[in-house]
Design an enzyme around this catalytic site. Structure first.
Site, PDB file in Angstrom:
ATOM      1  N   GLY A 100       0.800  -1.222   0.000  1.00  0.00           N
ATOM      2  CA  GLY A 100       0.000   0.000   0.000  1.00  0.00           C
ATOM      3  C   GLY A 100       0.833   1.272   0.000  1.00  0.00           C
ATOM      4  N   ALA A 106       5.146   4.101  -8.324  1.00  0.00           N
ATOM      5  CA  ALA A 106       6.381   4.891  -8.219  1.00  0.00           C
ATOM      6  C   ALA A 106       7.405   4.442  -9.263  1.00  0.00           C
ATOM      7  CB  ALA A 106       6.961   4.769  -6.808  1.00  0.00           C
ATOM      8  N   ASP A 147      -3.065   6.688  -6.289  1.00  0.00           N
ATOM      9  CA  ASP A 147      -1.633   6.351  -6.163  1.00  0.00           C
ATOM     10  C   ASP A 147      -0.794   7.126  -7.169  1.00  0.00           C
ATOM     11  OD1 ASP A 147      -2.432   4.375  -4.404  1.00  0.00           O
ATOM     12  OD2 ASP A 147      -0.976   2.916  -5.183  1.00  0.00           O
TER      13      ASP A 147
HETATM   14  O1  PMV Z   1      -3.911  -0.324  -1.007  1.00  0.00           O
HETATM   15  P1  PMV Z   1      -3.586   0.948  -1.716  1.00  0.00           P
HETATM   16  O2  PMV Z   1      -2.772   1.891  -0.910  1.00  0.00           O
HETATM   17  O3  PMV Z   1      -3.080   0.748  -3.107  1.00  0.00           O
HETATM   18  O4  PMV Z   1      -4.926   1.771  -1.851  1.00  0.00           O
HETATM   19  C1  PMV Z   1      -6.152   1.285  -2.277  1.00  0.00           C
HETATM   20  C2  PMV Z   1      -7.118   2.399  -2.139  1.00  0.00           C
HETATM   21  C3  PMV Z   1      -8.555   2.061  -2.509  1.00  0.00           C
HETATM   22  O5  PMV Z   1      -9.304   3.231  -2.286  1.00  0.00           O
HETATM   23  C4  PMV Z   1      -9.085   0.953  -1.610  1.00  0.00           C
HETATM   24  C5  PMV Z   1      -8.681   1.615  -3.949  1.00  0.00           C
HETATM   25  C6  PMV Z   1      -8.412   2.723  -4.954  1.00  0.00           C
HETATM   26  O6  PMV Z   1      -8.269   2.376  -6.139  1.00  0.00           O
HETATM   27  O7  PMV Z   1      -8.419   3.899  -4.601  1.00  0.00           O
END
Ligand code: PMV
Length: 319
Positions: A100, A106, A147
Site C-alpha cells: 500500500g 512509483a 496512487d
Molecule cells: O492499497 P492501496 O494503498 O493501493 O490503496 C487502495 C485504495 C482504494 O481506495 C481501496 C482503492 C483505490 O483504487 O483507490
C-alpha cells in the site's frame, strides 16, 4: 545518463469511498523511493536491470504484459519512438512491494519520466499522471487513480477520481488539488506484513454496496465529510483534531469489513502507546496502518507497533 526518482505514498483519509467518487487525501512518503537510471548502450537492445526483483533481461524477452515492459512499450508507442534506441535501464526501489505504499506506481512514474527526458520527449505532470494511470489499470483492475496522482505530483493531494470521458475513451484526470500543510505533523506507518489484496477488498465493498446502495452511499458520505474536514484541519494546522478524524474513519472502514484482526491490533496498540489517532490505510485486510503522533512519541508508538506484531514501521513527517 538520465536519472529519475519517485516517492512512495500513503493514504491518510478516504480509501474505498474514493472509488465511489468521494474525496480522499494522500501524501508522499519520501523516505522510500523508486529510482531509474537510463544510459545509451553499446550493445543492441533495451536491457533492463532490476536487481531488487532479480531481473536482468532484454525488453523483447519479457512478456508484453510485464509491468516494466508495458511502461516502455506504451511510452515508445505514444511518443512515436522508432526505431527503438539501444538502452541500459537500471531500476531500484526501497518501497516495500504490495504493502500500500505505491511501489508499482512509483516505478512507473520514475521510469516514464526517465524515458521522456532521456529521449527528449517532454511530458507534463498531467501527461505522466494519465499515462501511469493507464498502466495501473492494466495491473490493478479499476483503481481510483490516487496512487499515481500523489506520486506524480509528490505533494499532499486532495483527490476526487475522474469519470469516463463522454467518448468512452479514457478517463479524465479527476479533481486533483494540492494543499498546504499549516503545521507539520508526524505519522508512524505500521506494516502488518500481510500482502494487501486491494482488488479483493474493493470487490467485497462493491458487493456490499450493490446489496444496499442507500446504506453504503450514506457511509461513503460520512467518509467524504471526514476527508473534507481533514483537509481543512491540516491546512489550518489544527493537528490535534486530526487524530479523532482518523479514529472515525477507521470505524467506518471496519464497517466496510476491510479491517482485520492484525490491523485492529496495531491500531489499538498505537492508541494505547499515546497516538492521537490511528486507522488502517489503503485497501485494508493487510498492508499498512497509520498513527498520528506527537513527534517525541514517535519512537514509543513505533516500538509498541513492533511489539503488537508489525513487521516494519516507518516514521514520516508531513509538511
Ligand atoms: O492499497 P492501496 O494503498 O493501493 O490503496 C487502495 C485504495 C482504494 O481506495 C481501496 C482503492 C483505490 O483504487 O483507490
Amino acid at each position: 545518463m538520465t536519472t529519475s526518482s519517485a516517492p512512495g505514498k500513503i493514504i491518510l483519509f478516504g480509501e474505498h469511498a474514493v472509488v465511489y467518487g468521494r474525496p480522499a487525501l494522500a501524501v508522499p512518503v519520501t523516505q522510500v523511493h523508486a529510482d531509474v537510471e537510463i544510459s545509451d548502450s553499446p550493445r543492441a537492445g533495451i536491457w533492463i536491470n532490476a536487481p531488487d526483483v532479480n531481473l536482468h533481461a532484454e525488453l523483447n524477452t519479457l512478456p508484453s504484459d510485464h509491468p516494466l515492459a508495458s511502461v516502455i512499450h506504451n511510452f515508445f508507442f505514444l511518443s512515436r519512438v522508432s526505431p527503438f534506441p539501444n538502452l541500459e535501464i537500471n531500476i531500484s526501489s526501497t518501497i516495500p512491494v504490495a504493502s500500500g505504499l505505491g511501489s508499482g506506481a512509483a516505478v512507473s512514474v520514475a521510469l516514464v519520466r526517465a524515458l521522456s527526458s532521456h529521449l527528449d520527449k517532454q511530458m507534463t505532470d498531467k501527461e505522466v499522471n494519465m499515462f501511469v494511470y493507464e498502466i495501473e489499470k492494466l495491473h490493478h483492475g479499476m483503481p481510483s487513480g490516487i496512487d499515481n496522482t500523489v506520486i506524480t505530483y509528490a505533494k499532499p493531494v486532495y483527490f476526487v477520481k475522474g469519470f469516463p470521458s463522454p467518448s468512452g475513451r479514457g478517463q479524465g484526470e479527476g479533481k486533483v488539488e494540492t494543499f498546504k500543510v499549516g503545521k507539520p505533523f508526524t505519522i508512524v506507518i505500521g506494516d502488518t506484513g500481510i500482502p494487501a489484496p486491494t482488488k479483493e477488498s474493493v470487490g467485497d465493498v462493491r458487493k456490499l454496496w450493490e446489496a444496499d446502495k442507500a446504506k453504503w452511499e450514506s457511509v461513503f458520505d460520512q467518509v467524504a465529510d471526514i476527508s473534507f474536514s481533514a483537509r481543512r484541519v491540516i491546512e489550518e494546522g489544527w493537528v490535534e483534531m486530526l487524530g479523532q478524524l482518523m479514529d472515525e474513519n477507521h470505524a467506518l472502514l471496519q464497517e466496510m469489513t476491510v479491517s482485520s484482526p492484525e490491523l485492529d491490533r496495531l491500531v489499538s496498540a498505537a492508541r494505547k502507546a499515546g497516538a492521537l489517532g490511528a486507522k488502517l490505510s489503503g485497501g485494508g485486510r493487510g498492508g499498512n496502518m497509520i498513527a498520528l503522533v506527537e513527534q517525541e512519541k514517535a519512537g514509543e508508538v513505533s516500538s509498541a507497533l513492533i511489539s503488537a506484531g508489525a513487521k516494519r514501521t516507518l516514521i514520516t513527517t508531513v509538511s
